[in-house]
Design a protein around this motif. Structure first.
Motif, PDB file in Angstrom:
ATOM      1  N   ASN A 119       0.729  -1.003  -0.012  1.00 16.81           N
ATOM      2  CA  ASN A 119      -0.125  -0.001  -0.091  1.00 16.81           C
ATOM      3  C   ASN A 119       0.741   1.345   0.109  1.00 16.81           C
ATOM      4  OD1 ASN A 119      -2.450  -1.295   0.065  1.00 16.81           O
ATOM      5  ND2 ASN A 119      -2.403  -1.735   2.216  1.00 16.81           N
ATOM      6  N   GLU A 120       2.288   1.165  -0.242  1.00 19.90           N
ATOM      7  CA  GLU A 120       3.096   2.322   0.018  1.00 19.90           C
ATOM      8  C   GLU A 120       3.041   3.104   0.811  1.00 19.90           C
ATOM      9  OE1 GLU A 120       3.628   3.501  -4.332  1.00 19.90           O
ATOM     10  OE2 GLU A 120       1.953   2.229  -4.876  1.00 19.90           O
ATOM     11  N   GLN A 121       2.930   2.635   2.097  1.00 19.11           N
ATOM     12  CA  GLN A 121       2.846   3.570   3.462  1.00 19.11           C
ATOM     13  C   GLN A 121       4.044   3.888   4.133  1.00 19.11           C
ATOM     14  OE1 GLN A 121      -0.430   4.761   4.538  1.00 19.11           O
ATOM     15  NE2 GLN A 121      -0.820   4.041   2.440  1.00 19.11           N
ATOM     16  N   ARG A 122       5.313   3.319   3.647  1.00 22.11           N
ATOM     17  CA  ARG A 122       6.517   3.312   4.326  1.00 22.11           C
ATOM     18  C   ARG A 122       7.524   3.801   3.160  1.00 22.11           C
ATOM     19  NH1 ARG A 122       9.765  -1.067   6.760  1.00 22.11           N
ATOM     20  NH2 ARG A 122      11.400   0.154   7.552  1.00 22.11           N
ATOM     21  N   ASP A 123       7.813   4.913   2.988  1.00 21.08           N
ATOM     22  CA  ASP A 123       8.930   5.375   2.287  1.00 21.08           C
ATOM     23  C   ASP A 123      10.114   5.304   2.892  1.00 21.08           C
ATOM     24  OD1 ASP A 123      10.515   6.806   0.626  1.00 21.08           O
ATOM     25  OD2 ASP A 123       9.531   8.965   0.912  1.00 21.08           O
ATOM     26  N   LEU A 124      11.110   4.254   2.121  1.00 21.94           N
ATOM     27  CA  LEU A 124      12.537   3.987   2.615  1.00 21.94           C
ATOM     28  C   LEU A 124      13.340   4.825   1.904  1.00 21.94           C
ATOM     29  CD1 LEU A 124      11.738   0.241   2.404  1.00 21.94           C
ATOM     30  CD2 LEU A 124      11.838   1.527   4.419  1.00 21.94           C
ATOM     31  N   GLY A 125      13.248   6.073   1.156  1.00 22.55           N
ATOM     32  CA  GLY A 125      13.994   6.807   0.446  1.00 22.55           C
ATOM     33  C   GLY A 125      15.092   7.351   1.144  1.00 22.55           C
ATOM     34  N   GLU A 126      14.932   7.372   2.324  1.00 21.88           N
ATOM     35  CA  GLU A 126      15.778   8.294   3.242  1.00 21.88           C
ATOM     36  C   GLU A 126      16.528   7.191   4.381  1.00 21.88           C
ATOM     37  OE1 GLU A 126      15.086  12.872   3.905  1.00 21.88           O
ATOM     38  OE2 GLU A 126      13.672  11.534   4.940  1.00 21.88           O
ATOM     39  N   SER A 127      16.131   6.004   4.083  1.00 21.63           N
ATOM     40  CA  SER A 127      16.681   4.910   5.141  1.00 21.63           C
ATOM     41  C   SER A 127      18.018   4.737   5.004  1.00 21.63           C
ATOM     42  CB  SER A 127      15.505   3.544   4.614  1.00 21.63           C
ATOM     43  OG  SER A 127      16.360   2.657   5.417  1.00 21.63           O
ATOM     44  N   PRO A 128      18.961   4.762   5.659  1.00 27.43           N
ATOM     45  CA  PRO A 128      20.449   4.501   5.500  1.00 27.43           C
ATOM     46  C   PRO A 128      20.713   2.963   4.924  1.00 27.43           C
ATOM     47  CG  PRO A 128      20.061   5.462   7.519  1.00 27.43           C
ATOM     48  CD  PRO A 128      18.512   5.208   7.063  1.00 27.43           C
ATOM     49  N   GLU A 129      19.870   2.131   5.439  1.00 28.20           N
ATOM     50  CA  GLU A 129      20.174   0.706   4.842  1.00 28.20           C
ATOM     51  C   GLU A 129      19.798   0.271   3.588  1.00 28.20           C
ATOM     52  OE1 GLU A 129      16.797   0.676   7.955  1.00 28.20           O
ATOM     53  OE2 GLU A 129      18.694   1.468   7.973  1.00 28.20           O
ATOM     54  N   HIS A 130      19.086   1.505   2.817  1.00 30.27           N
ATOM     55  CA  HIS A 130      18.481   1.158   1.578  1.00 30.27           C
ATOM     56  C   HIS A 130      19.215   2.032   0.567  1.00 30.27           C
ATOM     57  CE1 HIS A 130      15.302  -0.499   3.952  1.00 30.27           C
ATOM     58  NE2 HIS A 130      15.114  -1.531   2.733  1.00 30.27           N
ATOM     59  N   GLN A 131      20.314   2.585   1.105  1.00 31.58           N
ATOM     60  CA  GLN A 131      21.027   3.930   0.018  1.00 31.58           C
ATOM     61  C   GLN A 131      21.733   3.291  -0.976  1.00 31.58           C
ATOM     62  OE1 GLN A 131      20.173   7.342   0.337  1.00 31.58           O
ATOM     63  NE2 GLN A 131      18.694   6.377   1.615  1.00 31.58           N
ATOM     64  N   ALA A 132      22.096   1.907  -0.998  1.00 35.91           N
ATOM     65  CA  ALA A 132      22.710   1.371  -2.035  1.00 35.91           C
ATOM     66  C   ALA A 132      21.684   0.934  -3.001  1.00 35.91           C
ATOM     67  CB  ALA A 132      23.491   0.329  -1.388  1.00 35.91           C
ATOM     68  N   LEU A 133      20.576   0.495  -2.568  1.00 40.96           N
ATOM     69  CA  LEU A 133      19.681   0.144  -3.453  1.00 40.96           C
ATOM     70  C   LEU A 133      19.135   1.186  -4.070  1.00 40.96           C
ATOM     71  CD1 LEU A 133      17.412  -1.975  -4.564  1.00 40.96           C
ATOM     72  CD2 LEU A 133      16.365  -1.369  -2.401  1.00 40.96           C
ATOM     73  N   CYS A 134      18.869   2.325  -3.456  1.00 40.97           N
ATOM     74  CA  CYS A 134      18.419   3.610  -4.197  1.00 40.97           C
ATOM     75  C   CYS A 134      19.336   4.096  -5.298  1.00 40.97           C
ATOM     76  CB  CYS A 134      18.269   4.882  -3.025  1.00 40.97           C
ATOM     77  SG  CYS A 134      16.619   4.792  -2.255  1.00 40.97           S
ATOM     78  N   MET A 135      20.677   3.853  -4.963  1.00 41.34           N
ATOM     79  CA  MET A 135      21.692   4.347  -6.067  1.00 41.34           C
ATOM     80  C   MET A 135      21.585   3.331  -7.159  1.00 41.34           C
ATOM     81  SD  MET A 135      23.009   7.233  -4.960  1.00 41.34           S
ATOM     82  CE  MET A 135      24.727   7.285  -5.763  1.00 41.34           C
ATOM     83  N   ARG A 136      21.418   1.934  -7.099  1.00 39.90           N
ATOM     84  CA  ARG A 136      21.204   1.226  -7.943  1.00 39.90           C
ATOM     85  C   ARG A 136      20.186   1.249  -8.877  1.00 39.90           C
ATOM     86  NH1 ARG A 136      18.620  -3.421  -8.910  1.00 39.90           N
ATOM     87  NH2 ARG A 136      17.828  -3.777  -6.768  1.00 39.90           N
ATOM     88  N   LEU A 137      18.950   1.528  -8.300  1.00 40.14           N
ATOM     89  CA  LEU A 137      17.837   2.032  -9.021  1.00 40.14           C
ATOM     90  C   LEU A 137      18.183   3.073  -9.728  1.00 40.14           C
ATOM     91  CD1 LEU A 137      15.184   0.479  -6.579  1.00 40.14           C
ATOM     92  CD2 LEU A 137      16.062  -0.679  -8.711  1.00 40.14           C
ATOM     93  N   ARG A 138      18.470   4.463  -9.003  1.00 42.25           N
ATOM     94  CA  ARG A 138      18.857   5.541  -9.658  1.00 42.25           C
ATOM     95  C   ARG A 138      19.606   5.349 -11.065  1.00 42.25           C
ATOM     96  NH1 ARG A 138      22.559  10.215  -7.592  1.00 42.25           N
ATOM     97  NH2 ARG A 138      23.916   8.314  -8.413  1.00 42.25           N
ATOM     98  N   ASP A 139      20.607   4.678 -10.775  1.00 40.08           N
ATOM     99  CA  ASP A 139      21.740   4.176 -11.894  1.00 40.08           C
ATOM    100  C   ASP A 139      21.106   3.571 -12.985  1.00 40.08           C
ATOM    101  OD1 ASP A 139      23.530   5.721 -10.455  1.00 40.08           O
ATOM    102  OD2 ASP A 139      24.623   3.575 -10.066  1.00 40.08           O
ATOM    103  N   ARG A 140      20.113   2.675 -12.700  1.00 38.50           N
ATOM    104  CA  ARG A 140      19.151   2.052 -13.773  1.00 38.50           C
ATOM    105  C   ARG A 140      18.269   3.078 -14.397  1.00 38.50           C
ATOM    106  NH1 ARG A 140      17.471   0.587 -17.640  1.00 38.50           N
ATOM    107  NH2 ARG A 140      16.316  -1.402 -18.094  1.00 38.50           N
TER     108      ARG A 140
END
Length: 185
Positions: free
Chosen positions: A127-148
């Motif tokens: 339901n997209e209730q928890r935004d993980l965009g600023e989560s420190p443990e998800h930064q590598a994933l954010c960078m990978r998806l941003r690169d994609r």
């Protein structure tokens, strides 16, 4: 919403295709986009898909139960909200009111120009209730998806719409054959 809204109600619309000669009853979890429809129709009618203009891919192999080589690993939606009041409310310039959503089999990554990324785990949080965009443990994933996303923006989009790749290949360095000399000293 013309597929520009990033909520799953707009992104994950089931695609049902029935074509002559197809026994039906086949299901696929392949990531498909609306841009695949026109190439599918052209291919089904025996035409040559003008891939210099069309970014989508024919779905006929999927309809035949085949797994095409190098099928897409993400789907992408775009939003240009320059003509909406939200742009003004957010203080964004006309050319800075764009956003993109990238969705793979689990993660939804959203990039609005000028704002931090948004990230949702669609398995754990459908339901997209928890935004993980600023989560420190998800930064590598954010960078990978941003690169994609950047790879798609820079490499996968069709930007040469007047010439097919074959014509560009045939013209490569042919100026030498015509007697034009550049950069020879």
């Amino acid at each position: 919403g013309e597929k520009e809204l990033f909520h799953d109600e707009s992104v994950k619309i089931p695609l049902i295709i029935r074509h002559p000669g197809d026994p039906g009853g086949r299901e696929s979890g392949a990531l498909v986009e609306a841009i695949d429809l026109l190439p599918t129709f052209v291919d089904a009618l025996g035409g040559r898909v003008p891939d210099k203009r069309l970014e989508g891919r024919s779905l006929l192999p999927l309809l035949r139960g085949q797994t095409p080589a190098a099928w897409r690993d993400v789907v992408i939606s775009e939003l240009d909200y320059s003509h909406r009041r939200a742009r003004q409310s957010l203080g964004r310039p006309i050319n800075g009111a764009r956003a993109w959503m990238l969705l793979d089999s689990r993660w939804k990554f959203i990039h609005y120009q000028g704002f931090r990324p948004q990230l949702f785990d669609m398995q754990e949080d459908p339901n997209e209730q928890r935004d993980l965009g600023e989560s420190p443990e998800h930064q590598a994933l954010c960078m990978r998806l941003r690169d994609r996303l950047f790879e798609w923006l820079a490499c996968d989009r069709k930007v040469r719409v007047t010439l097919p790749e074959e014509a560009i290949e045939a013209r490569t360095d042919n100026w030498k054959q015509k007697g034009v000399i550049f950069g020879d000293w």
